[in-house]
Design an enzyme around this catalytic site. Structure first.
Site, PDB file in Angstrom:
ATOM      1  N   SER A  63       0.912  -1.004   0.042  1.00  0.00           N
ATOM      2  CA  SER A  63      -0.457   0.043  -0.388  1.00  0.00           C
ATOM      3  C   SER A  63       0.592   1.275   0.117  1.00  0.00           C
ATOM      4  CB  SER A  63      -0.986  -0.229   0.564  1.00  0.00           C
ATOM      5  OG  SER A  63      -1.587   1.094   1.107  1.00  0.00           O
TER       6      SER A  63
ATOM      7  N   HIS B 297      -1.363  -1.789  -4.241  1.00  0.00           N
ATOM      8  CA  HIS B 297      -2.640  -0.677  -3.760  1.00  0.00           C
ATOM      9  C   HIS B 297      -2.164   0.921  -3.614  1.00  0.00           C
ATOM     10  CE1 HIS B 297      -6.282  -1.448  -1.242  1.00  0.00           C
ATOM     11  NE2 HIS B 297      -6.079  -0.215  -0.236  1.00  0.00           N
TER      12      HIS B 297
ATOM     13  N   ASP C 230      -4.283   3.853  -3.113  1.00  0.00           N
ATOM     14  CA  ASP C 230      -5.830   4.525  -1.519  1.00  0.00           C
ATOM     15  C   ASP C 230      -6.797   5.764  -2.297  1.00  0.00           C
ATOM     16  OD1 ASP C 230      -6.044   2.015   0.477  1.00  0.00           O
ATOM     17  OD2 ASP C 230      -4.371   2.979   0.802  1.00  0.00           O
TER      18      ASP C 230
ATOM     19  N   MET D 248      -8.455   8.817  -1.898  1.00  0.00           N
ATOM     20  CA  MET D 248      -9.586   9.786  -0.891  1.00  0.00           C
ATOM     21  C   MET D 248     -10.191  10.649  -1.563  1.00  0.00           C
ATOM     22  SD  MET D 248      -7.650   8.231   2.741  1.00  0.00           S
ATOM     23  CE  MET D 248      -6.472   6.608   2.766  1.00  0.00           C
TER      24      MET D 248
ATOM     25  N   HIS E  35      -8.395   1.393  -4.902  1.00  0.00           N
ATOM     26  CA  HIS E  35      -9.213   1.551  -3.429  1.00  0.00           C
ATOM     27  C   HIS E  35     -10.044   2.575  -3.400  1.00  0.00           C
ATOM     28  CE1 HIS E  35     -10.453   1.105   0.297  1.00  0.00           C
ATOM     29  NE2 HIS E  35     -11.180   0.775   0.074  1.00  0.00           N
TER      30      HIS E  35
ATOM     31  N   MET F  80     -12.370   5.516  -2.427  1.00  0.00           N
ATOM     32  CA  MET F  80     -13.203   5.515  -1.147  1.00  0.00           C
ATOM     33  C   MET F  80     -13.263   7.162  -1.371  1.00  0.00           C
ATOM     34  SD  MET F  80     -10.186   4.018   1.766  1.00  0.00           S
ATOM     35  CE  MET F  80      -8.697   3.688   0.394  1.00  0.00           C
TER      36      MET F  80
ATOM     37  N   MET G 175     -12.792  -3.766   5.101  1.00  0.00           N
ATOM     38  CA  MET G 175     -11.761  -3.369   5.498  1.00  0.00           C
ATOM     39  C   MET G 175     -11.616  -4.110   7.220  1.00  0.00           C
ATOM     40  SD  MET G 175     -10.571  -0.769   3.747  1.00  0.00           S
ATOM     41  CE  MET G 175     -10.108  -0.144   4.540  1.00  0.00           C
TER      42      MET G 175
ATOM     43  N   ASP H 129      -8.024  -5.455   4.339  1.00  0.00           N
ATOM     44  CA  ASP H 129      -7.217  -3.977   4.589  1.00  0.00           C
ATOM     45  C   ASP H 129      -6.668  -3.257   5.815  1.00  0.00           C
ATOM     46  OD1 ASP H 129      -6.126  -1.264   3.729  1.00  0.00           O
ATOM     47  OD2 ASP H 129      -7.588  -0.297   1.938  1.00  0.00           O
TER      48      ASP H 129
HETATM   49  C1  DX5 Z   1      -6.632   3.244   4.966  1.00  0.00           C
HETATM   50  C2  DX5 Z   1      -6.093   2.101   3.671  1.00  0.00           C
HETATM   51  C3  DX5 Z   1      -5.131   1.424   3.240  1.00  0.00           C
HETATM   52  C4  DX5 Z   1      -3.869   1.250   4.427  1.00  0.00           C
HETATM   53  C5  DX5 Z   1      -2.959   0.258   5.097  1.00  0.00           C
HETATM   54  O1  DX5 Z   1      -8.071   3.534   4.441  1.00  0.00           O
HETATM   55  O2  DX5 Z   1      -7.353   1.494   2.345  1.00  0.00           O
HETATM   56  O3  DX5 Z   1      -5.094   0.610   1.884  1.00  0.00           O
HETATM   57  O4  DX5 Z   1      -2.834   2.508   3.521  1.00  0.00           O
HETATM   58  O5  DX5 Z   1      -2.590   0.410   6.023  1.00  0.00           O
HETATM   59  P1  DX5 Z   1      -1.760  -0.126   7.024  1.00  0.00           P
HETATM   60  O6  DX5 Z   1      -1.572  -1.261   6.506  1.00  0.00           O
HETATM   61  O7  DX5 Z   1      -1.207   1.144   7.520  1.00  0.00           O
HETATM   62  O8  DX5 Z   1      -2.594  -0.289   7.704  1.00  0.00           O
HETATM   63 ZN    ZN Z   2      -6.435   0.904   1.387  1.00  0.00          ZN
END
Ligand code: DX5
Ligand code: ZN
Length: 223
Positions: A7, A32, A34, A36, A65, A67, A136, A170
Site C-alpha cells: 500500500s 495498492h 488508495d 480518498m 481502492h 474511497m 476493511m 486491508d
Molecule cells: C486505509 C487504507 C489502507 C491503508 C493500509 O483507509 O485503505 O490501504 O493504506 O495501511 P496499513 O497497512 O498501515 O493499515
Molecule cells: Zn486501501
C-alpha cells in the site's frame, strides 16, 4: 498462496520510484493505491495521475481502492490510467450491479469494499458480479491503525457464502494476524505500515512468504 499488495499510502512519496522498485525486488505481488475524496473518508489522497505514473514504473498489477462518493464518475479515468483492479465502496454507489458491470466492460477486475460497520452479507446478491471483495479491517481513511479482529469472521462469512473470487483484507495487517487471515480464506493482504516501516523489507517479505507459501507434507508445514 497469499499475494502481497504493497500500500503506497505508507511509502515515502518523495522517493516513490525507489520504493516501487524496492517492493518489486523484495517480492511483492501488486501495488495498492488508495484514493480518498475527503468526504467519504476524512482524508485526501491520490488521483489518476499517480496511477499512470506508477503504471510507467512497474509491470506489477495496480489495485486501486476508491474511497470516494459516487465512484462511477471516475471508473474510466482510473482504468485508462492503468488500474488492473478497481474497487468501489458498497456504501458509496447507487447501483452496485451497474457499477461493477461498467468496471468489467472498461477492462478491469471489479472490486467491492465494505466499511467495518457494514454487514458483509449485503454483498451476497452480487457475488457473481464481483472479482474481488475488499474487507476493511480498519475504518477507511488512514494507514497505521489497529487491525479489527472481527475481520476474520467477515472473510469466513463471504467464503462460506460460496464466493470463489479474490478476498482481500486491508488495514493493520502484520505478521501476527496474517496466518489467521489466511486460514479464514483471504487471498490478498494489503500491507502498508508493517511493510514499509520494516527495517529490512526483503526479510519482511521473506517472512510473509514463509508464513503463507511454505510447502505442506501430510498436513505438516515444512519450515
Ligand atoms: C486505509 C487504507 C489502507 C491503508 C493500509 O483507509 O485503505 O490501504 O493504506 O495501511 P496499513 O497497512 O498501515 O493499515
Ligand atoms: Zn486501501
Amino acid at each position: 498462496m497469499i499475494q502481497i499488495a504493497a500500500s503506497i499510502l505508507a511509502a515515502d512519496v518523495m522517493h516513490l520510484s525507489r520504493e516501487v522498485h524496492l517492493m518489486e525486488d523484495a517480492g511483492c505481488d501488486m501495488f495498492h493505491i488508495d484514493v480518498m475524496d475527503g468526504i467519504f473518508v476524512p482524508n485526501i489522497a491520490h488521483g489518476p495521475s499517480l496511477v499512470s505514473a506508477m503504471k510507467r514504473k512497474t509491470s506489477l498489477p495496480l489495485d486501486v481502492h476508491l474511497m470516494v462518493m459516487r465512484p462511477e464518475r471516475y471508473i474510466n479515468r482510473f482504468i485508462d490510467a492503468g488500474a488492473d483492479f478497481l474497487t468501489v465502496h458498497f456504501e458509496t454507489v447507487a447501483d452496485l450491479r451497474a457499477t461493477l458491470k461498467k468496471i468489467r466492460e472498461a477492462g478491469a477486475s471489479a472490486g467491492v469494499s465494505v466499511k467495518p460497520g457494514t454487514d458483509i452479507r449485503v454483498l451476497n446478491p452480487f457475488l457473481d458480479d464481483i472479482d474481488l471483495v475488499l474487507v476493511m479491517a480498519v475504518e477507511p481513511g488512514f494507514g497505521g491503525q489497529e487491525f479489527m479482529v472481527d475481520t476474520l469472521g467477515k472473510v469466513q462469512t463471504i467464503r462460506a457464502a460460496g464466493y470463489t473470487g479474490f478476498i482481500e483484507a486491508d488495514g493493520g495487517i502484520n505478521l501476527d494476524n496474517l496466518p489467521a487471515l489466511m486460514n479464514a480464506g483471504m487471498d490478498i493482504a494489503v500491507m502498508g505500515t508493517s511493510l514499509f516501516e520494516a527495517k529490512d523489507k526483503f526479510a519482511f517479505v521473506r517472512q510473509v512468504h514463509a508464513l503463507t507459501r511454505a510447502p505442506f507434507m501430510d498436513g505438516v508445514q515444512v519450515p
